[in-house]
Each structure stands twice: as C-alpha cells, then as structure tokens.
Write a protein that holds these residues in place. Structure first.
Motif: not given
Length: 203
Positions: A37, A41-43, A99, A190-191, A193-195, A197-198
C-alpha cells in the motif's frame, strides 16, 4: 509480528486424476514491494514512517504466561516464509498502521499462517514486557471478510501505562502471497480490500 483467527479453507491442489498440481514459486522481495500500500492508496492523513532495522524490531520484547507464544519466540514468524516486504504509516497524531507481504508456496503460507494465528490466539490473556515496561494483553478472535483463499484475524487490547490500546491483526492469503495488516481496527477494516486487490490474480 503479530496472530487462530477465523479462516476459510483453501482450494484443492490436485487434478481430477489425483496428480498433485505444481505450486507457484515464492516471489522475491523486489517483486513484493510494488504491491505494498502507498499513501495514494490510503488517502489523506497517512504519513509513511521509516522502517526499523531488523536488529531493533524485537529488542527487549518478551512474552510470559502463554506457552505457545513463548515457544514461537520473538522472531520465529519472520523466518517462516521465503520472502517479506513491509511498510508502515502513522495516521493522525497517535494511530499507527502497518502492512507486511509474505510470499512462499501456497501450502507453506497456509500452514504457517494457521500455526501463527493459532499461537497468538491460544491464550486469552498474557503478559508482555517491552524494555522495563510490563503490561497485560487480552486477545479475541475477529470476523474476517471473504477475500482471497484464506483469512485470519484477531484483536489485541494492551493495558499500557498511558491507557488501553486496541490493535487488529488481519491476514489474507491469495495464492502464493499473504497480506497482513496491523493497526487500529477501523483502519485495518477500511484498507484490507484495497491491499488484497493490489495482489496479482495468480502469481
């Protein structure tokens, strides 16, 4: 690090005629790093922090009152898999968010993660000593989203001198890569799914 939590079973690694399917090989650390990440990605609100040297990560840290964790040792999890890449961030004034990506053959990742999370959730309470500070840690298993091939999670509450701190540890295996997030429960949820999906569909 970090970990049984809730988990889902992996797929069948045999062909229809019963012959074993060759497992994908582990990725090198250089291949894992681009999958971590990033601040993008995190904002907003996240600041990447300097990684600690290997010799500093487990300095003066010990566990008492949990046989499985004492047996695991301070850094037994780090030598468990073929390769690792990691990053960490601060969020706001106090929250931390880390992470780790691990890679190995899927069967090795699966058995290793199961053993690791089993050790970390084998005791509902234990005592941790960091330097000269001793405090109690309470562990509870946590629900996981249906991502990847297997999922594991637990929540730890540390009774620190400055007040209680709650951290969630969640790992998702996707083929020959496992992503693990550690931080405030809301940030991990919160994160994750994003992790995941990468990660590539199949490595």
């Amino acid at each position: 690090m970090l970990i049984t939590g809730c988990s889902s079973g992996g797929g069948d690694d045999t062909q229809a005629e019963g012959k074993p399917v060759a497992e994908p090989k582990p990725l090198a650390e250089e291949a894992l790093r681009p999958l971590l990440l990033s601040q993008a990605d995190l904002g907003a609100g996240y600041l990447r922090v300097q990684e600690k040297a290997e010799s500093e990560r487990f300095e003066d840290v010990s566990v008492q009152g949990c046989a499985a964790l004492e047996k695991l040792g301070q850094n037994g999890d780090d030598a468990m898999f073929a390769s690792r890449a990691e990053t960490s961030f601060t969020y706001g004034t106090r929250a931390t968010f880390g992470e780790e990506l691990h890679s190995d053959r899927p069967s090795v990742l699966s058995s290793g993660l199961r053993g690791l999370f089993s050790a970390y959730t084998s005791c509902t309470t234990y005592t941790m000593t960091a330097g000269t500070t001793q405090f109690e840690v309470k562990i509870s298993e946590s629900a996981t989203p249906k991502l990847g091939d297997e999922q594991f999670a637990y929540t730890s509450t540390m009774d620190l001198p400055a007040g209680a701190q709650v951290l969630k540890t969640m790992a998702v295996r996707k083929g020959n890569i496992a992503v693990m997030l550690v931080g405030a429960p809301a940030l991990v949820d919160r994160h994750i799914k994003t992790a995941v999906n990468k990660l590539p569909e199949r490595s």
